[in-house]
Design an enzyme around this catalytic site. Structure first.
Site, PDB file in Angstrom:
ATOM      1  N   SER A  80       0.433  -1.129   0.166  1.00 20.27           N
ATOM      2  CA  SER A  80      -0.218  -0.127  -0.292  1.00 20.27           C
ATOM      3  C   SER A  80       1.017   0.875  -0.074  1.00 20.27           C
ATOM      4  O   SER A  80       0.702   1.925  -0.598  1.00 20.27           O
ATOM      5  CB  SER A  80      -0.873   0.163   0.900  1.00 20.27           C
ATOM      6  OG  SER A  80      -0.225  -0.080   2.419  1.00 20.27           O
ATOM      7  N   ARG A 108      12.833  -8.064   6.127  1.00 24.23           N
ATOM      8  CA  ARG A 108      13.960  -8.509   6.748  1.00 24.23           C
ATOM      9  C   ARG A 108      14.735  -7.652   6.866  1.00 24.23           C
ATOM     10  O   ARG A 108      14.632  -6.098   6.763  1.00 24.23           O
ATOM     11  CB  ARG A 108      14.287  -9.183   5.391  1.00 24.23           C
ATOM     12  CG  ARG A 108      14.032 -10.467   4.787  1.00 24.23           C
ATOM     13  CD  ARG A 108      14.277 -11.271   3.876  1.00 24.23           C
ATOM     14  NE  ARG A 108      13.713 -12.594   4.275  1.00 24.23           N
ATOM     15  CZ  ARG A 108      13.991 -14.162   4.261  1.00 24.23           C
ATOM     16  NH1 ARG A 108      14.767 -13.327   5.287  1.00 24.23           N
ATOM     17  NH2 ARG A 108      12.603 -14.502   4.128  1.00 24.23           N
ATOM     18  N   HIS A 116       7.639   3.268  10.445  1.00 25.62           N
ATOM     19  CA  HIS A 116       6.989   2.633  11.313  1.00 25.62           C
ATOM     20  C   HIS A 116       6.159   3.378  12.081  1.00 25.62           C
ATOM     21  O   HIS A 116       6.018   4.007  12.216  1.00 25.62           O
ATOM     22  CB  HIS A 116       8.594   2.839  12.417  1.00 25.62           C
ATOM     23  CG  HIS A 116       8.911   2.024  13.393  1.00 25.62           C
ATOM     24  ND1 HIS A 116       8.167   0.476  13.274  1.00 25.62           N
ATOM     25  CD2 HIS A 116       8.063   1.766  14.305  1.00 25.62           C
ATOM     26  CE1 HIS A 116       8.017   0.089  14.897  1.00 25.62           C
ATOM     27  NE2 HIS A 116       7.815   0.626  15.171  1.00 25.62           N
TER      28      HIS A 116
END
Length: 206
Positions: free
Chosen positions: A15, A94, A112
Site C-alpha cells: 500500500s 527483513r 514505522h
C-alpha cells in the site's frame, strides 16, 4: 537535471509502494521516480502492483542464497546499475546487513507505525494499544544498524480513542503513512533534508 531515482523495498501488500507510485505519477514526489521494487517474496501482492504500473522488480528467494550478505551484494549491484539515489523501505520484513546499510547510509529510510523511540520492532500498533497510550502515530527515520533506532526525519501523531481496536487503529495509521511517506521522499528529491549526528533538519523551499 537528472531524475532522482528511488528503490522501494517491500514484502507484502504494497500500500505504501502504491502511494509512492501514485505520488510520482501525479508529480508530487519532488520529481522522483520509482526505478525499482525489491521484494523477497516473488508471490507478494506488491509484485502485481509493480507489474501493473510498469515498474521494474528485483525478485529473489532468500533461501536460494548462502547468507543475507550474498543476496544483498546482488541487490547493491542492481541499485548501482540503476543509479538509485534513495532506498525506501516500505513493509520490507527483513533486517538489513551492513552491506546495504553502510553503502546507503544517509540515503536509506524506513517508516514505522509508532512514535519512535516508543514501541520499536514488530507489532508496534498492538504494543501501543496494550500499553494503553493515548497518543501514537507514524515515524519516518533513517536506517542504521539497530532496530528502528536511526535518526528521526518526521513524525505524525494519532490519538487513540476509547474502544479503539487493532484493526481500526491500523487503518488510521496506514492512512497517515500513505500521506507522510510521499511527502518525506519529496523532501529528499528536492535536496531539503540535512543530517548532522542524530539531528535532522528540513530546509525551507527558497
Amino acid at each position: 537535471m537528472s531524475t532522482y531515482r528511488i528503490a522501494v523495498f517491500a514484502s507484502g501488500e504494497g500500500s505504501n509502494f502504491q502511494a509512492l507510485a501514485e505520488a510520482a505519477s501525479a508529480g508530487s514526489l519532488g520529481g522522483a521516480e520509482i526505478a525499482l521494487l525489491v521484494c523477497d517474496k516473488p508471490s507478494a501482492p506488491v509484485v502485481q502492483r509493480a507489474e501493473q504500473l510498469g515498474i521494474t522488480a528485483h525478485l529473489f528467494n532468500p533461501k536460494d542464497y548462502e547468507s543475507r550478505e550474498a543476496y544483498e551484494h546482488e541487490i547493491v549491484l542492481r541499485l548501482e546499475e540503476l543509479q538509485v539515489n534513495l532506498v525506501v523501505l516500505a513493509g520490507y520484513m527483513r533486517l538489513l546487513t551492513p552491506v546495504i546499510v553502510h553503502q546507503y547510509r544517509g540515503r536509506l529510510i524506513n517508516i514505522h507505525p509508532s512514535l519512535l523511540p516508543a514501541f520499536p520492532g514488530k507489532d508496534a500498533i498492538g504494543q501501543a494499544l496494550e500499553y494503553g497510550v493515548k497518543l501514537s502515530g507514524v515515524t519516518v527515520h533513517f536506517v542504521d544498524e539497530g532496530m528502528d533506532t536511526g535518526p528521526i526525519i518526521a513524525q505524525k501523531a494519532i490519538h487513540i480513542v476509547s474502544g479503539e481496536t487493532a484493526e481500526s487503529f491500523a487503518q488510521a495509521v496506514h492512512g497517515v503513512e500513505r500521506e507522510l511517506y510521499p511527502e518525506v521522499v519529496s523532501w529528499f528529491a528536492q535536496g531539503l533534508v540535512q543530517l548532522e549526528g542524530r539531528q535532522v533538519t528540513v530546509a525551507r523551499k527558497s
